[in-house]
Write a protein that holds these residues in place. Structure first.
Motif, PDB file in Angstrom:
ATOM      1  N   CYS A 171       0.835  -1.180   0.000  1.00 38.99           N
ATOM      2  CA  CYS A 171       0.000   0.000   0.000  1.00 38.99           C
ATOM      3  C   CYS A 171       0.882   1.245   0.000  1.00 38.99           C
ATOM      4  CB  CYS A 171      -0.883  -0.005   1.233  1.00 38.99           C
ATOM      5  SG  CYS A 171      -1.952   1.420   1.326  1.00 38.99           S
ATOM      6  N   ARG A 172       0.576   2.161  -0.848  1.00 37.06           N
ATOM      7  CA  ARG A 172       1.325   3.409  -0.912  1.00 37.06           C
ATOM      8  C   ARG A 172       0.680   4.416   0.026  1.00 37.06           C
ATOM      9  NH1 ARG A 172       1.841   4.601  -7.092  1.00 37.06           N
ATOM     10  NH2 ARG A 172       2.263   6.638  -6.185  1.00 37.06           N
ATOM     11  N   MET A 173       1.430   4.825   1.038  1.00 37.23           N
ATOM     12  CA  MET A 173       0.891   5.710   2.073  1.00 37.23           C
ATOM     13  C   MET A 173       0.474   7.074   1.533  1.00 37.23           C
ATOM     14  SD  MET A 173       0.511   4.004   4.724  1.00 37.23           S
ATOM     15  CE  MET A 173       0.533   4.823   6.289  1.00 37.23           C
ATOM     16  N   GLU A 174       1.085   7.527   0.445  1.00 35.42           N
ATOM     17  CA  GLU A 174       0.709   8.834  -0.095  1.00 35.42           C
ATOM     18  C   GLU A 174      -0.716   8.837  -0.664  1.00 35.42           C
ATOM     19  OE1 GLU A 174       3.242   6.867  -3.361  1.00 35.42           O
ATOM     20  OE2 GLU A 174       3.470   7.172  -1.224  1.00 35.42           O
ATOM     21  N   LEU A 175      -1.258   7.659  -0.887  1.00 34.41           N
ATOM     22  CA  LEU A 175      -2.636   7.548  -1.381  1.00 34.41           C
ATOM     23  C   LEU A 175      -3.653   7.400  -0.251  1.00 34.41           C
ATOM     24  CD1 LEU A 175      -2.053   5.131  -4.384  1.00 34.41           C
ATOM     25  CD2 LEU A 175      -2.261   7.619  -4.433  1.00 34.41           C
ATOM     26  N   ALA A 176      -3.179   7.288   0.980  1.00 35.99           N
ATOM     27  CA  ALA A 176      -4.076   7.041   2.110  1.00 35.99           C
ATOM     28  C   ALA A 176      -5.088   8.164   2.298  1.00 35.99           C
ATOM     29  CB  ALA A 176      -3.270   6.819   3.387  1.00 35.99           C
ATOM     30  N   GLY A 177      -4.675   9.418   2.121  1.00 37.59           N
ATOM     31  CA  GLY A 177      -5.602  10.536   2.296  1.00 37.59           C
ATOM     32  C   GLY A 177      -6.748  10.488   1.308  1.00 37.59           C
ATOM     33  N   SER A 178      -6.422  10.245   0.050  1.00 42.69           N
ATOM     34  CA  SER A 178      -7.467  10.143  -0.978  1.00 42.69           C
ATOM     35  C   SER A 178      -8.361   8.938  -0.732  1.00 42.69           C
ATOM     36  CB  SER A 178      -6.832  10.038  -2.367  1.00 42.69           C
ATOM     37  OG  SER A 178      -6.105  11.202  -2.657  1.00 42.69           O
TER      38      SER A 178
ATOM     39  N   ARG B  59     -13.034  14.376   8.653  1.00 42.27           N
ATOM     40  CA  ARG B  59     -12.290  13.738   7.556  1.00 42.27           C
ATOM     41  C   ARG B  59     -10.806  13.668   7.889  1.00 42.27           C
ATOM     42  NH1 ARG B  59     -15.100  17.383   4.181  1.00 42.27           N
ATOM     43  NH2 ARG B  59     -13.084  18.262   3.602  1.00 42.27           N
ATOM     44  N   GLN B  60     -10.272  14.713   8.508  1.00 43.05           N
ATOM     45  CA  GLN B  60      -8.862  14.711   8.888  1.00 43.05           C
ATOM     46  C   GLN B  60      -8.583  13.644   9.946  1.00 43.05           C
ATOM     47  OE1 GLN B  60      -8.526  18.885   9.897  1.00 43.05           O
ATOM     48  NE2 GLN B  60      -7.412  19.303   7.990  1.00 43.05           N
ATOM     49  N   LYS B  61      -9.497  13.495  10.884  1.00 44.67           N
ATOM     50  CA  LYS B  61      -9.351  12.443  11.905  1.00 44.67           C
ATOM     51  C   LYS B  61      -9.333  11.068  11.249  1.00 44.67           C
ATOM     52  CE  LYS B  61     -11.789  15.017  15.488  1.00 44.67           C
ATOM     53  NZ  LYS B  61     -13.032  15.070  16.289  1.00 44.67           N
ATOM     54  N   PHE B  62     -10.243  10.864  10.295  1.00 45.80           N
ATOM     55  CA  PHE B  62     -10.312   9.555   9.638  1.00 45.80           C
ATOM     56  C   PHE B  62      -9.066   9.306   8.795  1.00 45.80           C
ATOM     57  CE2 PHE B  62     -11.681   6.508   6.379  1.00 45.80           C
ATOM     58  CZ  PHE B  62     -12.011   5.458   7.219  1.00 45.80           C
ATOM     59  N   ARG B  63      -8.538  10.332   8.150  1.00 46.65           N
ATOM     60  CA  ARG B  63      -7.286  10.166   7.402  1.00 46.65           C
ATOM     61  C   ARG B  63      -6.178   9.680   8.327  1.00 46.65           C
ATOM     62  NH1 ARG B  63      -7.811  15.886   4.843  1.00 46.65           N
ATOM     63  NH2 ARG B  63      -9.452  15.467   3.325  1.00 46.65           N
ATOM     64  N   LYS B  64      -6.088  10.291   9.492  1.00 50.15           N
ATOM     65  CA  LYS B  64      -5.065   9.875  10.459  1.00 50.15           C
ATOM     66  C   LYS B  64      -5.316   8.432  10.894  1.00 50.15           C
ATOM     67  CE  LYS B  64      -2.940  11.002  14.842  1.00 50.15           C
ATOM     68  NZ  LYS B  64      -2.915  11.871  16.013  1.00 50.15           N
ATOM     69  N   ASN B  65      -6.570   8.107  11.194  1.00 47.68           N
ATOM     70  CA  ASN B  65      -6.902   6.740  11.602  1.00 47.68           C
ATOM     71  C   ASN B  65      -6.529   5.731  10.519  1.00 47.68           C
ATOM     72  OD1 ASN B  65      -7.972   7.894  13.885  1.00 47.68           O
ATOM     73  ND2 ASN B  65     -10.079   7.290  13.484  1.00 47.68           N
ATOM     74  N   LEU B  66      -6.790   6.070   9.264  1.00 47.23           N
ATOM     75  CA  LEU B  66      -6.488   5.146   8.180  1.00 47.23           C
ATOM     76  C   LEU B  66      -4.981   4.961   8.022  1.00 47.23           C
ATOM     77  CD1 LEU B  66      -7.567   3.288   5.984  1.00 47.23           C
ATOM     78  CD2 LEU B  66      -7.487   5.242   4.408  1.00 47.23           C
ATOM     79  N   ARG B  67      -4.221   6.033   8.150  1.00 49.43           N
ATOM     80  CA  ARG B  67      -2.751   5.904   8.067  1.00 49.43           C
ATOM     81  C   ARG B  67      -2.219   4.999   9.175  1.00 49.43           C
ATOM     82  NH1 ARG B  67      -3.247  11.490   6.677  1.00 49.43           N
ATOM     83  NH2 ARG B  67      -2.716  11.774   4.485  1.00 49.43           N
TER      84      ARG B  67
END
Length: 87
Positions: free
Chosen positions: A1-8, A66-74
């Motif tokens: 998994c490419r972490m730079e794609l996690a936000g999208s 959305r920012q919280k979820f981005r962090k959670n997903l990373r």
């Protein structure tokens, strides 16, 4: 998994999780049931739980959430990729 794609990915995944909560829970349950290693199963269950409950995540699509979820997903991706490679 490419972490730079996690936000999208997080931006696309969060609304789907809200709209299809029952389907998401079934999917998580099926993935956990297929895991044979009890340690991995436990860690995976905790990672899925934290994905949707850490950082006081709420059921809104506003920017802070959305920012919280981005962090959670990373965090989720980092944790899961670490112990799933052990299998």
């Amino acid at each position: 998994c490419r972490m730079e794609l996690a936000g999208s990915a997080a931006d696309a995944l969060l609304p789907l999780l809200f709209c299809e909560q029952e389907l998401y829970q079934r999917l998580v349950h099926e993935l956990l049931e297929k895991e044979q290693n009890p340690t991995v199963k436990s860690r995976l269950a905790l990672a899925f739980h934290n994905l949707t409950s850490s950082n006081n995540l709420s059921s809104t699509l506003d920017r802070p959430n959305r920012q919280k979820f981005r962090k959670n997903l990373r965090v989720f991706l980092g944790e899961v990729s670490g112990f799933m490679q052990i299998k």
